[in-house]
Write an enzyme that holds these catalytic residues in place. Structure first.
Site, PDB file in Angstrom:
ATOM      1  N   ASP A 145       0.878  -1.173   0.000  1.00  0.00           N
ATOM      2  CA  ASP A 145       0.000   0.000   0.000  1.00  0.00           C
ATOM      3  C   ASP A 145       0.912   1.218   0.000  1.00  0.00           C
ATOM      4  O   ASP A 145       1.507   1.559   1.017  1.00  0.00           O
ATOM      5  CB  ASP A 145      -0.893  -0.028   1.245  1.00  0.00           C
ATOM      6  N   LYS A 163       2.664  11.589  -3.291  1.00  0.00           N
ATOM      7  CA  LYS A 163       1.653  10.857  -4.070  1.00  0.00           C
ATOM      8  C   LYS A 163       0.617  11.812  -4.679  1.00  0.00           C
ATOM      9  O   LYS A 163       0.010  11.505  -5.701  1.00  0.00           O
ATOM     10  CB  LYS A 163       0.977   9.834  -3.150  1.00  0.00           C
ATOM     11  N   GLU A 208      -7.218   0.759  -4.311  1.00  0.00           N
ATOM     12  CA  GLU A 208      -7.145   0.635  -2.858  1.00  0.00           C
ATOM     13  C   GLU A 208      -8.446   0.130  -2.224  1.00  0.00           C
ATOM     14  O   GLU A 208      -8.412  -0.795  -1.405  1.00  0.00           O
ATOM     15  CB  GLU A 208      -6.723   1.978  -2.251  1.00  0.00           C
ATOM     16  N   ASP A 228     -13.095   4.967   1.583  1.00  0.00           N
ATOM     17  CA  ASP A 228     -11.644   4.998   1.804  1.00  0.00           C
ATOM     18  C   ASP A 228     -11.157   6.446   1.802  1.00  0.00           C
ATOM     19  O   ASP A 228     -11.018   7.066   0.750  1.00  0.00           O
ATOM     20  CB  ASP A 228     -10.948   4.184   0.706  1.00  0.00           C
TER      21      ASP A 228
END
Length: 606
Positions: free
Chosen positions: A10, A72, A173, A195
Site C-alpha cells: 500500500d 503521491k 485501494e 476509503d
C-alpha cells in the site's frame, strides 16, 4: 516446486505498508522500528544521504526544504495543473517543471521525478519485506487510489521498476480493502468501501459472492484527504497567531513545519478526546529578539466545524456513485471504513447517517489495503485460491474527433480487462494520414479531458472525405493501463501505442534511475556491513577493557606486558572506528579478536 511469493504494498500518501501471505494467512510486516506502517517521507541530508520513513520524518523541522511528504498527490500530474499550483503554495520543498510537462522536486540542487521519489518509498517497503522473508522479493502487487487516471498508474508502475520490483498487478485501494474484508469468509453481500486516506478519497461499491469480488461502480477525489484536514488546523492556528502577534507563521519554513506536526498530532488526539492542548514554545523570534510562543487548545467541535465541507464532499461523491451503479441506500448490506481519516468520529457519524447503518470495523483502517494487495498477489500464483477480482475503469476513454468533440469508446465503470472498437472515417478530401488523440474524462469537449497520448496513422489511400474507414480499438488491462490501435480497413495498415502520457519518463531516464538506485543499494548494504563490524569492534573493546580491569592490581611482569599490548590494540581499534573502508574494518576486527583471545589466556594464568 516452491510457489513464488508476491508482496502486497500500500503506497500511501502519509504512510505505506507491506504485507505477504504465508501458509494461506495474510500478514502485515513490521519495519525495523516495530511499526506496521512507514511514513511516506523522503529526505536528502546536507551530506547527500538519503533518508526514508521515520528517519526522514524526525528531521523534517530542521530540513523542511529538502524533505518530501505527500508526494503521491503530485505523481502523474502535469505541470500547471491546479493541484500542482496548490502544492507549490503549501509545500516547503521546491516543485519545478520537468522536461515532459511533468513535475519534478528539487532537493540539494538535484531534480527528482515523482516516480523516483515514490520508488524510494517502495524500495524501503521492499527492504522491510526482505528482512522478514530472508530473501529479496521481486514481485509485488501495488495499490493506487481507485480514481487515479492512466498517467498516475503509469507513473506508479515506473516507480516500481526503478525500485527493482516487478509490479505484476496494480489494483485499486478500496478493492484491495474489500479482499481483506471478504477473505476466507462466506459472504454474499453488496458492500460500500469508504476509503479516506492521507491524500485521496475513494468510494467503491462491490458485490461479493462466493469468492467473486465484482466492482459495480467507483469514484473519488485524488486531492481530498488527511492533508487537507491538517491544513484547516494549520490555517486556524496561523490566523489566530497573526491576529494576536501580527506575524504569519506560514512564511517561516521551520515554524510552518512545527505547525504541520502539531496539526497532525492534534487531529489524531481529537479522535479520542474532546479537547487537545497545542503548545509550541519559541515558535518565532522577532527582530528585537523577543520570543513568541503558541499556546492554545483545540476542541473536537471546532475541528469538526473547520472540516465540515471536506466531509460533505465525500458524502456527495458517495451519492453520485450510488446513482451511477443504479443502487439505493437499502441495497448496501455493509459499509467498510478504510484509511486513517476514518478514525475521526464525525466522519463515522456522517457515513452512518448517510448509509443508515453503522460502519463495519472488521478490517484495520491502516493495514487492510496492504493485506488485500498481498491476497491478490497470492491468488495470482496459487491455483487453489478461489478468488476472482472484477475491477472497473474509473474514467471514460475515447478519442478527440473533428471539431474538438470527445467520442467515448469505453465508458467509466466498465469492468476490466476490456476492449472496444469503433469505425471512423476521414473528414477531408484525399486525406493520407490521421492523428489519433487519446483522452480520458467525461466532458463532451475534448479540451476539458485528460490527454493520454497521440499517434499518427499514415499511408491512407487518397479518396473523397468519408470514404476511408479507420477502426480504432481500445484495450484496458487488469492494471487499468490503456493500449490503443488504429487500422486502415482498406489496406490493413496499423499503428498502435501503449498509452504513455506526455508526463511519463523516457526509457532512458528510467534505466538511469534504476542504475542510480542500484548504486544506492550497494552503498546502503556496505554501510550496514560497516555498522555491523563497528558494533563488533566496540563490543570486543569493552570485553578487553573488562579483562584489563581484572589485571589492574597484578604485579606480574607478564600481566603488565599483556595489559600494555592490549591497550595498544584497543587504541588502534578506536582510531580505525572512524574508517569507512570495509576491508580495513574487517582486518581491525580480526586483529582485535586475536588480541582478546591472547589476553584471555594471560588472565586465566594470572
Amino acid at each position: 516446486m516452491e510457489r513464488e511469493r508476491v508482496i502486497g504494498i500500500d503506497l500511501g500518501t502519509t504512510n505505506s505498508c507491506v504485507a505477504v501471505v504465508e501458509a494461506g494467512v495474510p500478514k502485515v510486516i513490521s519495519n525495523k522500528g516495530g511499526y506496521k506502517t512507514t511514513p511516506s517521507i523522503v529526505a536528502i541530508t546536507e551530506s547527500g544521504r538519503r533518508l526514508v520513513g521515520q528517519m526522514a520524518k524526525r528531521q523534517a523541522i530542521t530540513n523542511s526544504r529538502h524533505t518530501v511528504y505527500a508526494s503521491k498527490r503530485l505523481i502523474g500530474r502535469k505541470w500547471g495543473s491546479a493541484e500542482v499550483r496548490h502544492c507549490m503554495e503549501t509545500c516547503p520543498y521546491d516543485i519545478v517543471p520537468g522536461p515532459h510537462e511533468d513535475v519534478r522536486i528539487k532537493l540539494r540542487g538535484k531534480e527528482y521525478s515523482l516516480p523516483e521519489i515514490s520508488s524510494m518509498i517502495l524500495q524501503e517497503m521492499k527492504l522491510v519485506a526482505e528482512e522478514y522473508l530472508g530473501e529479496e522479493p521481486e514481485k509485488a502487487v501495488v495499490t493506487v487510489p481507485a480514481y487515479f487516471n492512466d498517467s498516475q498508474r503509469q507513473a506508479t508502475k515506473d516507480a516500481g521498476r526503478i525500485a527493482g520490483l516487478d509490479i505484476v498487478r496494480i489494483i485499486n485501494e478500496p478493492t484491495a480493502a474489500s479482499l481483506a474484508y471478504g477473505f476466507g469468509k462466506e459472504i454474499d453481500a453488496t458492500v460500500a468501501i469508504y476509503d479516506l486516506g492521507g491524500g485521496t478519497f475513494d468510494i467503491s461499491l462491490l458485490e461479493i459472492t462466493e469468492g467473486v469480488f465484482d466492482v459495480l461502480s467507483t469514484a473519488g477525489d485524488t486531492f481530498l484527504g488527511g492533508e487537507d484536514f491538517d491544513a484547516r488546523i494549520i490555517e486556524h492556528l496561523a490566523y489566530d497567531f497573526a491576529r494576536d502577534h501580527k506575524v504569519d507563521l506560514r512564511k517561516d519554513e521551520m515554524a510552518l513545519q512545527r505547525l504541520r506536526d502539531a496539526a497532525e498530532k492534534a487531529k489524531i488526539e481529537l479522535s479520542s478526546m474532546n479537547e487537545t492542548e497545542i503548545s509550541l514554545p519559541f515558535i518565532y523570534t522577532k527582530e528585537d529578539g523577543e520570543a513568541l510562543h503558541l499556546q492554545t487548545t483545540l476542541s473536537r467541535d471546532k475541528f469538526e466545524e473547520l472540516a465540515a465541507d471536506l466531509i460533505q464532499r465525500t458524502i456527495k461523491i458517495c451519492e453520485a456513485t450510488l446513482q451511477e451503479a443504479e443502487l439505493d441506500i437499502e441495497d448496501i448490506d455493509d459499509v467498510i471504513l478504510v484509511g486513517g481519516m476514518t478514525r475521526m468520529p464525525k466522519i463515522q457519524a456522517e457515513v452512518e447517517a448517510y448509509f443508515g447503518k453503522a460502519p463495519s470495523k472488521s478490517v484495520h483502517p491502516d493495514e487492510a489495503v496492504a493485506i488485500g494487495a498481498a491476497i491478490q498477489g497470492s491468488a495470482l500464483y496459487d491455483d487453489e485460491e478461489d478468488i476472482l477480482l472484477l475491477d472497473v475503469t474509473p474514467h471514460s476513454l475515447g478519442i478527440m474527433v473533428h471539431g474538438g468533440g470527445f467520442e467515448k469508446l469505453i465508458e467509466a465503470n466498465s469492468t476490466i480487462p476490456t476492449s472496444h472498437s469503433h469505425i471512423f472515417t476521414t473528414v477531408r478530401e484525399n486525406q493520407t494520414s490521421v492523428k489519433i488523440v487519446v483522452m480520458q474524462g467525461e466532458s463532451p469537449k475534448a479540451e476539458e479531458n485528460e490527454l493520454l497520448g497521440e499517434f499518427i496513422l499514415s499511408g491512407l489511400r487518397r479518396a473523397p472525405a468519408g470514404e476511408v474507414e479507420i477502426e480504432v480499438e481500445f484495450e484496458i488491462s487488469s492494471d487499468g493501463i490503456v493500449s490503443v490501435s488504429a487500422t486502415d480497413l482498406d489496406t490493413g495498415t496499423e499503428q498502435s501505442i501503449t498509452v504513455t502520457a506526455s508526463s511519463s519518463l523516457t526509457e532512458e531516464e528510467i534505466q538511469q534511475m534504476i542504475e542510480e538506485n542500484q548504486d544506492y543499494l550497494m552503498e546502503l548494504k556496505q554501510g550496514e556491513e560497516l555498522e555491523k563490524h563497528r558494533a563488533h569492534i566496540r563490543k570486543t573493546i569493552r570485553d578487553i577493557e573488562k579483562l584489563m580491569d581484572q589485571l589492574e592490581d597484578s604485579s606480574s611482569p607478564m600481566a603488565s606486558g599483556a595489559r600494555e599490548k592490549a591497550g595498544e590494540a584497543v587504541s588502534r581499534a578506536r582510531n580505525a572506528l572512524e574508517s569507512n573502508n570495509l576491508e580495513s574494518m574487517i582486518a581491525t576486527g580480526d586483529a582485535l579478536d586475536r588480541a582478546l583471545q591472547a589476553f584471555r589466556g594471560v588472565v586465566e594464568q594470572a
